[in-house]
Design a protein around this motif. Sequence first.
Motif, mmCIF file in Angstrom:
data_model
loop_
_atom_site.group_PDB
_atom_site.id
_atom_site.type_symbol
_atom_site.label_atom_id
_atom_site.label_comp_id
_atom_site.label_asym_id
_atom_site.label_seq_id
_atom_site.Cartn_x
_atom_site.Cartn_y
_atom_site.Cartn_z
ATOM 1 N N ALA A 1 -9.321 4.632 -9.207
ATOM 2 C CA ALA A 1 -9.911 3.096 -8.554
ATOM 3 C C ALA A 1 -9.674 3.225 -6.890
ATOM 4 N N ARG A 2 -10.112 2.755 -6.678
ATOM 5 C CA ARG A 2 -10.191 1.714 -5.072
ATOM 6 C C ARG A 2 -9.068 0.457 -5.042
ATOM 7 N N PHE A 3 -8.113 0.549 -4.414
ATOM 8 C CA PHE A 3 -6.663 -0.295 -4.098
ATOM 9 C C PHE A 3 -7.622 -1.024 -3.104
ATOM 10 N N LEU A 4 -8.063 -2.590 -2.985
ATOM 11 C CA LEU A 4 -8.291 -3.039 -2.350
ATOM 12 C C LEU A 4 -7.020 -4.304 -1.338
ATOM 13 N N GLY A 5 -6.675 -4.946 -0.283
ATOM 14 C CA GLY A 5 -5.965 -5.670 0.200
ATOM 15 C C GLY A 5 -6.258 -6.614 0.941
ATOM 16 N N VAL A 6 -5.986 -8.297 1.232
ATOM 17 C CA VAL A 6 -6.417 -9.287 2.641
ATOM 18 C C VAL A 6 -4.868 -9.630 2.099
ATOM 19 N N ASP A 7 -4.773 -9.919 2.929
ATOM 20 C CA ASP A 7 -3.619 -10.941 3.619
ATOM 21 C C ASP A 7 -3.783 -12.001 4.088
ATOM 22 N N GLY A 8 -3.742 -12.987 3.722
ATOM 23 C CA GLY A 8 -4.206 -14.536 4.079
ATOM 24 C C GLY A 8 -2.893 -15.575 4.080
ATOM 25 N N PRO A 9 -2.958 -16.082 4.815
ATOM 26 C CA PRO A 9 -2.598 -17.422 4.788
ATOM 27 C C PRO A 9 -1.084 -17.650 3.843
ATOM 28 N N ARG A 10 0.119 -17.448 3.919
ATOM 29 C CA ARG A 10 0.635 -17.832 3.156
ATOM 30 C C ARG A 10 -0.068 -16.671 1.760
ATOM 31 N N THR B 1 -3.151 11.063 -7.368
ATOM 32 C CA THR B 1 -3.528 11.321 -5.571
ATOM 33 C C THR B 1 -4.221 10.272 -5.376
ATOM 34 N N ALA B 2 -3.803 9.465 -4.132
ATOM 35 C CA ALA B 2 -4.206 8.388 -3.461
ATOM 36 C C ALA B 2 -4.589 8.620 -1.487
ATOM 37 N N GLU B 3 -5.274 8.204 -1.120
ATOM 38 C CA GLU B 3 -6.222 8.701 -0.301
ATOM 39 C C GLU B 3 -6.520 7.457 0.973
ATOM 40 N N SER B 4 -5.890 7.474 1.866
ATOM 41 C CA SER B 4 -6.330 6.052 2.656
ATOM 42 C C SER B 4 -7.460 5.873 2.877
ATOM 43 N N ARG B 5 -8.178 5.362 3.599
ATOM 44 C CA ARG B 5 -9.282 5.068 4.211
ATOM 45 C C ARG B 5 -9.293 3.490 4.649
ATOM 46 N N GLU B 6 -10.322 3.471 5.677
ATOM 47 C CA GLU B 6 -10.912 2.534 6.112
ATOM 48 C C GLU B 6 -12.335 1.188 5.657
ATOM 49 N N PHE C 1 -12.590 -4.557 3.624
ATOM 50 C CA PHE C 1 -11.198 -5.293 4.613
ATOM 51 C C PHE C 1 -10.595 -4.531 5.290
ATOM 52 N N GLY C 2 -10.623 -3.724 5.613
ATOM 53 C CA GLY C 2 -9.367 -2.951 6.111
ATOM 54 C C GLY C 2 -8.774 -1.771 5.560
ATOM 55 N N PRO C 3 -7.880 -1.062 5.787
ATOM 56 C CA PRO C 3 -7.080 -0.266 4.881
ATOM 57 C C PRO C 3 -7.422 -0.401 3.381
ATOM 58 N N GLU C 4 -7.184 0.952 3.366
ATOM 59 C CA GLU C 4 -7.535 1.220 1.354
ATOM 60 C C GLU C 4 -7.316 1.482 0.874
ATOM 61 N N LEU C 5 -6.688 1.792 -0.153
ATOM 62 C CA LEU C 5 -6.703 3.252 -1.292
ATOM 63 C C LEU C 5 -7.607 3.584 -2.076
ATOM 64 N N ARG D 1 1.078 -1.120 -0.218
ATOM 65 C CA ARG D 1 -0.013 -0.131 0.132
ATOM 66 C C ARG D 1 0.481 1.300 0.001
ATOM 67 N N ALA D 2 2.096 0.915 0.618
ATOM 68 C CA ALA D 2 2.891 2.464 0.760
ATOM 69 C C ALA D 2 3.607 1.870 -0.497
ATOM 70 N N SER D 3 3.782 1.367 -1.647
ATOM 71 C CA SER D 3 4.503 1.224 -2.719
ATOM 72 C C SER D 3 3.851 2.047 -3.644
ATOM 73 N N LEU D 4 2.206 1.700 -3.179
ATOM 74 C CA LEU D 4 1.147 2.341 -4.495
ATOM 75 C C LEU D 4 1.101 3.367 -4.009
ATOM 76 N N ARG D 5 0.571 3.969 -3.047
ATOM 77 C CA ARG D 5 1.002 5.576 -2.714
ATOM 78 C C ARG D 5 1.906 6.535 -2.919
ATOM 79 N N GLU D 6 3.554 5.827 -3.228
ATOM 80 C CA GLU D 6 3.840 6.225 -3.077
ATOM 81 C C GLU D 6 4.181 6.773 -4.748
ATOM 82 N N SER D 7 4.027 5.138 -5.760
ATOM 83 C CA SER D 7 3.772 5.402 -6.956
ATOM 84 C C SER D 7 2.379 6.498 -7.533
#
Length: 250
Positions: free
Chosen positions: A165-174, A135-140, A143-147, A122-128
């Motif tokens: 665009a909305r960027f969503l991310g989900v961390d799972g087991p591995r 522009t990239a704005e973080s919000r909850e 699924f948790g934090p998104e851009l 998420r940090a890399s996407l925001r910088e890119s």
Amino acid sequence: MRRVGLFSRSRSKDDETPKAGTPAPTGDPTAEEATDADAPEDAGTDDDTLAGGPFDEADAPEEDRIDLGGLRVPMVDGMELRLEMDQRTRAVTGANLVLDGSSLQIQAFAAPKSRGLWDEVRASLRESVSSQGGTAESREGAFGPELVCRLPLKRADGRTGYRPARFLGVDGPRWFLRAILSGPAVGDAEASRRFERILSRVVVVRGSEAMAPQELIAMHLPGQRPGLVPAEGAGLDPLARGPEITQVGG
């Protein structure tokens, strides 16, 4: 990179007989389309509750999903599934779930056992995005934090425009699942929620093999399934290809 698969499901409210979906977009002779008469109804259409996923293969509830290898996706009324393929390797690299003019691109990546990837991605996407003039704005989000981003693009007249665009991310087991919502649904709460319900029913199949962090989990074209048959017609033009795990613009 090109889209090579197109599957859709259409069902009349008054007639349970499935109709042929809209045809592959013109200009892409490799596109395919199919309808699935046996796919389940969209469980979230009238219910605002998320299904609890995206799921790991070991924890996924039973549901008839399309098997794409590293991902299994639900089939929803009116939805088209477009697959992206690397022209050099012929490997499937992503899935786009298209509904009412908007698209949700999903890809799954390997992740370390000890930590998730979404914070650093998420940090890399925001910088890119910022470095390219967007522009990239973080919000909850659901699924948790998104851009929430405005991605720069060149218009036909040479001027710079912006694509939301909305960027969503989900961390799972591995594994790590990244989703990009684009189109009118970005600014429409009800339409966004429907895509969130679809995402909450997706299954990630990580496998047990050793993989480097951020390595794309292998996908493949769907196999033959009962009720999945070619259809004819013309459909939506493909939406712009979304970024790789930390790359914007493609």
